[in-house]
Design a protein around this motif. Structure first.
Motif, mmCIF file in Angstrom:
data_model
loop_
_atom_site.group_PDB
_atom_site.id
_atom_site.type_symbol
_atom_site.label_atom_id
_atom_site.label_comp_id
_atom_site.label_asym_id
_atom_site.label_seq_id
_atom_site.Cartn_x
_atom_site.Cartn_y
_atom_site.Cartn_z
ATOM 1 N N ARG A 1 0.742 -1.339 -0.085
ATOM 2 C CA ARG A 1 -0.045 -0.102 -0.001
ATOM 3 C C ARG A 1 1.048 1.259 -0.002
ATOM 4 O O ARG A 1 1.728 1.383 0.806
ATOM 5 C CB ARG A 1 -0.859 0.016 1.275
ATOM 6 C CG ARG A 1 -1.853 1.082 1.215
ATOM 7 C CD ARG A 1 -2.804 0.876 2.596
ATOM 8 N NE ARG A 1 -3.438 2.363 2.772
ATOM 9 C CZ ARG A 1 -4.700 2.775 2.010
ATOM 10 N NH1 ARG A 1 -4.821 1.754 1.241
ATOM 11 N NH2 ARG A 1 -5.136 3.639 2.321
ATOM 12 N N THR B 1 0.844 5.629 -0.480
ATOM 13 C CA THR B 1 0.217 6.966 -0.299
ATOM 14 C C THR B 1 1.049 7.796 -1.314
ATOM 15 O O THR B 1 2.197 8.134 -1.153
ATOM 16 C CB THR B 1 0.145 7.305 1.094
ATOM 17 O OG1 THR B 1 -0.354 6.427 1.964
ATOM 18 C CG2 THR B 1 -0.702 8.762 1.204
ATOM 19 N N ALA C 1 -0.947 13.089 -6.323
ATOM 20 C CA ALA C 1 -2.236 12.734 -6.038
ATOM 21 C C ALA C 1 -3.386 13.762 -6.950
ATOM 22 O O ALA C 1 -4.164 13.468 -7.428
ATOM 23 C CB ALA C 1 -2.673 12.777 -4.620
ATOM 24 N N LEU D 1 -6.835 10.673 -3.636
ATOM 25 C CA LEU D 1 -6.974 9.740 -2.690
ATOM 26 C C LEU D 1 -5.765 8.843 -2.652
ATOM 27 O O LEU D 1 -4.930 8.751 -3.363
ATOM 28 C CB LEU D 1 -8.339 8.821 -2.960
ATOM 29 C CG LEU D 1 -9.762 9.634 -3.124
ATOM 30 C CD1 LEU D 1 -10.542 8.582 -3.813
ATOM 31 C CD2 LEU D 1 -10.134 9.627 -1.757
ATOM 32 N N ALA D 2 -5.627 8.033 -1.699
ATOM 33 C CA ALA D 2 -4.552 6.982 -1.496
ATOM 34 C C ALA D 2 -4.981 6.032 -2.319
ATOM 35 O O ALA D 2 -6.116 5.511 -2.534
ATOM 36 C CB ALA D 2 -4.211 6.661 -0.228
ATOM 37 N N LEU D 3 -4.024 5.341 -3.138
ATOM 38 C CA LEU D 3 -4.320 3.996 -3.793
ATOM 39 C C LEU D 3 -3.840 3.003 -3.374
ATOM 40 O O LEU D 3 -2.515 2.967 -2.840
ATOM 41 C CB LEU D 3 -3.753 4.231 -5.548
ATOM 42 C CG LEU D 3 -4.390 5.552 -6.154
ATOM 43 C CD1 LEU D 3 -3.835 5.404 -7.676
ATOM 44 C CD2 LEU D 3 -5.981 5.370 -6.193
ATOM 45 N N VAL E 1 -8.413 -3.784 1.260
ATOM 46 C CA VAL E 1 -8.776 -2.116 1.009
ATOM 47 C C VAL E 1 -8.994 -1.737 2.497
ATOM 48 O O VAL E 1 -9.608 -2.072 3.385
ATOM 49 C CB VAL E 1 -10.051 -2.071 0.293
ATOM 50 C CG1 VAL E 1 -10.306 -0.570 -0.036
ATOM 51 C CG2 VAL E 1 -9.977 -2.796 -1.033
ATOM 52 N N GLN F 1 -11.186 3.237 5.525
ATOM 53 C CA GLN F 1 -10.946 4.466 5.553
ATOM 54 C C GLN F 1 -11.928 5.159 4.479
ATOM 55 O O GLN F 1 -11.622 5.332 3.711
ATOM 56 C CB GLN F 1 -9.541 4.923 5.442
ATOM 57 C CG GLN F 1 -8.441 4.348 6.467
ATOM 58 C CD GLN F 1 -7.211 4.532 6.175
ATOM 59 O OE1 GLN F 1 -6.894 4.979 5.071
ATOM 60 N NE2 GLN F 1 -6.306 4.198 7.082
ATOM 61 N N ALA G 1 -13.462 7.616 2.261
ATOM 62 C CA ALA G 1 -12.683 8.676 1.605
ATOM 63 C C ALA G 1 -13.821 9.830 1.194
ATOM 64 O O ALA G 1 -15.031 9.677 1.630
ATOM 65 C CB ALA G 1 -12.002 8.101 0.217
ATOM 66 N N ASP H 1 -10.881 3.608 -0.950
ATOM 67 C CA ASP H 1 -9.662 4.108 -1.897
ATOM 68 C C ASP H 1 -9.815 3.198 -3.421
ATOM 69 O O ASP H 1 -9.867 1.925 -3.428
ATOM 70 C CB ASP H 1 -8.255 4.014 -1.290
ATOM 71 C CG ASP H 1 -8.227 4.877 0.058
ATOM 72 O OD1 ASP H 1 -8.931 6.026 -0.038
ATOM 73 O OD2 ASP H 1 -7.020 4.875 0.726
ATOM 74 N N GLN I 1 -12.936 0.800 -8.145
ATOM 75 C CA GLN I 1 -13.108 1.360 -6.803
ATOM 76 C C GLN I 1 -14.212 0.627 -6.200
ATOM 77 O O GLN I 1 -14.970 0.278 -6.798
ATOM 78 C CB GLN I 1 -13.551 3.031 -6.988
ATOM 79 C CG GLN I 1 -13.601 3.611 -5.461
ATOM 80 C CD GLN I 1 -14.077 5.060 -5.608
ATOM 81 O OE1 GLN I 1 -14.344 5.741 -6.471
ATOM 82 N NE2 GLN I 1 -13.759 5.813 -4.431
#
Length: 402
Positions: free
Chosen positions: A2, A4, A10, A22-24, A39, A42, A44, A81, A140
């Motif tokens: 993961r 960020t 971004a 967003l974080a991917l 995933v 969190q 978003a 995310d 997503q």
């Protein structure tokens, strides 16, 4: 693994893909068939009325509300995310755990980025392949939790997603031109109420409701928008609520891929079939007798101001995400943008486009110079035959001359 993204990277990705920064989560590139990607729990941007308890996303504490579907319920949405796979995939397998006490429900949906445009949301059954409209490397997930006014709160946990090409190849084709249906439109009203995406309805508001969450945009977003036209006027509006009558009637999709009512033809709402032909015993999915054939609800500003309707009426609704073509996004802080019959602010108003709505662009022409959120420009965009908006208020690229 993961990662960020930095704010700069971004932001650039968000501009290119029309998504918020967003974080991917990125699947390992070394595996021939990547393992499931966890995933994070969190929520978003665009999430509403959910809370996090460890690795669980739970329905929040907001009281029950009633939107276009006119069924009181507690509901929450958690957008997770986006996930980027090392290669494009034609289907994904989502795995998750759910808890649904007291007649509540919990659903996980998936969408993909295809040709710089998000497809509509499709329910992803736990552990089963979900076909994407077209192969994509960016997907997503979102969580929908719904409960009666009183009782326990549903939850979803341990969400992961895995690419797979071992799935039924039938899916939703992205059409060259978006689908248009001739449907019955009703006025939503309900000022002060809360829509399915968490928007609080204001006086003379600008949005629409459709009877399926598959085309529900985030609050403040227009990535799922419709064009609604009478014989003389048009409105471009975001889809911010679910209804009328049903919540699983994505009638704009081919019959085979509709969530419910698969024996109805594409483009015909279930409520219309129930009202006109006695389909389903004349009732909606909740067992209520259908009192009108409505397939779309219009907020007051769309109904009264943009289309100048005085009574419920038949309109032509175009579901913009179902096709491809030139697009722009209305970039205003609130309210609406006037659509005119000439490339000038002195042209007659022949419709409106709501905040954040997408508009179709047929071509561009020069006209009166206007200063707006996108700077000063004499370029006007033709969004429908005989209808123009100033590009100074539209976030869009360059188009062929009219």
């Amino acid at each position: 693994m993961r990662i960020t993204l930095t704010a700069k990277v971004a932001a650039g990705l968000a501009t290119a893909l029309a998504i918020t920064p967003l974080a991917l989560a990125v699947a390992p590139s070394s595996a021939a068939t990547p393992d499931p990607v966890r995933v994070a729990a969190q929520p978003a941007d665009g999430s509403t009325n959910v809370k996090v308890d460890g690795n669980r996303i739970i329905l929040g504490d907001a009281p029950a509300s009633m939107g276009s579907v006119e069924v009181r319920q507690r509901s929450g949405i958690a957008n997770l995310d986006p996930i980027r796979f090392p290669a494009a995939t034609s289907a994904v397998i989502a795995n998750y755990q759910t808890g649904t006490p007291d007649n509540s429900t919990a659903e996980v949906d998936v969408r993909a980025l295809v040709k710089d445009q998000w497809t509509e949301w499709t329910p992803a059954r736990n552990g089963s392949p979900t076909v994407l409209p077209e192969a994509s490397e960016l997907v997503q997930l979102r969580i929908i939790v719904i409960a009666p006014p009183q009782g326990g709160s549903p939850w979803v946990s341990d969400v992961s997603v895995q690419p797979t090409n071992q799935a039924d190849p039938s899916g939703i084709d992205v059409q060259a031109a978006p689908l248009t249906s001739h449907v019955f439109a009703t006025r939503e009203g309900l000022v002060g109420g809360t829509t399915a995406n968490g928007h609080v309805i204001i006086s003379r508001d600008h949005f629409v409701a459709l009877p399926s969450r598959r085309g529900l945009a985030n609050n403040g977003s227009g990535n799922y928008s419709v064009k609604v036209c009478t014989a003389t006027r048009c409105a471009f509006e975001p889809v911010w609520d679910v209804g009328p009558w049903n919540t699983k009637d994505d009638y704009w999709n081919p019959s085979a891929t509709r969530e419910m009512w698969k024996d109805l033809p594409q483009g015909k709402p279930e409520a219309q079939a129930a009202y006109q032909n006695g389909y389903n015993g004349g009732k909606d999915q909740f067992g209520r007798t259908v009192a009108n054939p409505a397939g779309i609800d219009l907020a007051d500003g769309v109904f009264w101001d943009a289309l100048k309707l005085t009574n419920n009426a038949w309109v032509d609704a175009t579901y913009l995400w179902t096709g491809t073509g030139g697009r722009g996004t209305v970039s205003i802080s609130s309210g609406y943008l006037n659509i005119r019959n000439a490339a000038s602010s002195t042209g007659a108003v022949v419709g409106m486009a709501g905040k954040s709505a997408q508009v179709t662009v047929e071509c561009q022409t020069t006209g009166q110079s206007v200063t707006g959120s996108q700077g000063t420009s004499n370029v006007w965009l033709r969004v429908h035959p005989g209808m123009y908006v100033a590009k100074a208020w539209i976030n869009a690229g360059t188009f062929a001359a009219c």
